[in-house]
Design an enzyme around this catalytic site. Sequence first.
Site, PDB file in Angstrom:
ATOM      1  N   ASP A  54     -38.871  -9.166 -47.148  1.00 11.24           N
ATOM      2  CA  ASP A  54     -37.710  -8.584 -46.484  1.00 11.24           C
ATOM      3  C   ASP A  54     -36.465  -8.793 -47.347  1.00 11.24           C
ATOM      4  OD1 ASP A  54     -39.213  -7.876 -44.267  1.00 11.24           O
ATOM      5  OD2 ASP A  54     -38.838  -9.784 -43.246  1.00 11.24           O
ATOM      6  N   TYR A  64     -44.642 -20.531 -47.935  1.00 12.68           N
ATOM      7  CA  TYR A  64     -43.242 -20.206 -47.673  1.00 12.68           C
ATOM      8  C   TYR A  64     -42.455 -21.467 -47.342  1.00 12.68           C
ATOM      9  CZ  TYR A  64     -44.745 -15.331 -47.010  1.00 12.68           C
ATOM     10  OH  TYR A  64     -45.269 -14.072 -47.190  1.00 12.68           O
ATOM     11  N   ASP A 102     -35.248 -12.674 -36.889  1.00 12.48           N
ATOM     12  CA  ASP A 102     -34.586 -13.323 -38.018  1.00 12.48           C
ATOM     13  C   ASP A 102     -33.079 -13.125 -37.892  1.00 12.48           C
ATOM     14  OD1 ASP A 102     -33.946 -10.754 -38.990  1.00 12.48           O
ATOM     15  OD2 ASP A 102     -35.606 -10.728 -40.410  1.00 12.48           O
ATOM     16  N   ARG A 114     -41.705 -15.061 -39.398  1.00 13.98           N
ATOM     17  CA  ARG A 114     -40.743 -14.727 -38.331  1.00 13.98           C
ATOM     18  C   ARG A 114     -41.376 -14.873 -36.958  1.00 13.98           C
ATOM     19  NH1 ARG A 114     -38.834  -8.863 -39.412  1.00 13.98           N
ATOM     20  NH2 ARG A 114     -40.877  -8.755 -40.376  1.00 13.98           N
TER      21      ARG A 114
END
Length: 297
Positions: free
Chosen positions: A40, A68, A82, A181
């Site tokens: 993203d 991550y 988010d 997310r």
Amino acid sequence: MVAPGILLVDKPGGLTSHDVVARTRRAFGTRKVGHAGTLDPMATGLLVLGIEGATRLLTYVVGADKTYLATIRLGEATTTDDAEGEVVARAEAEKMDAVTTAQVGEGIAALTGDITQVPSSVSAIKVDGRRAYDRVRAGEEVELSARAVTVPRFEVLAERRTADALDLDVIVDCSSGTYVRALARDLGASLGVGGHLTALRRTRVGPFDVADAVGIDALDDAQPLGPGAAASQVLQRLDVTAEEARDLRHGKRLVDQAERLGGAQAAAIDPDGALIGIVERRARDIKSAMNMPEEIR
């Protein structure tokens, strides 16, 4: 002629994955650039790009597991799960004060291992041929089906409390297709206070690490990893003779050689270090699943 290879890029925030691909095309003077999984615009970190004929290898990278680093804010839910979305719910300060470290740990434990997850409605998943996020932006209601994913590690590295929120710095190892997310959203929901991501950084894709990536401003001098070296990291390496390489290129099988493969597939490398292609078991034989152009090294 542009040399083929796999390029690791550390994407900065604010750029789309397509922006990075476009800049790489300009830097290398070729249209033939692809990536193995988007990030993203808000997210930073590792993008795995294929250049020229090495784009064929991206198929074998897309499904790799990933790591991550993220920051989850508990106390607020947003439309996109988010920080780029609008806040749709805020927990009262008293409710946030009641959330304990032990409860957070229990919530994370429930989201670790083999789980089912409903992706965020603003994901890139296609619904009837259109991206879910495009449908959401057009004002449509989008409901995505739950999917099975695996999260081997979901750990809190640090936590910070404010008057009305609790921020968690976390590290997540997960299978391909996992939405961090959604982990933030589901953790907040399980605690009854809402949650969303405020930061996301991808540090690993399969064997590739962001520490080996180049910055967006260093593309002109970047040296991609050769197809043979890259494929040998993603799959088992199978060294073949010049004669075997020729046979594989011509569509012939390596008869009664399947025992040389430790798994279902391998990267066939000739004596010069060139990637012949990806081979697979076929009964007792070895057969090409995907061949690379001869000039690739």
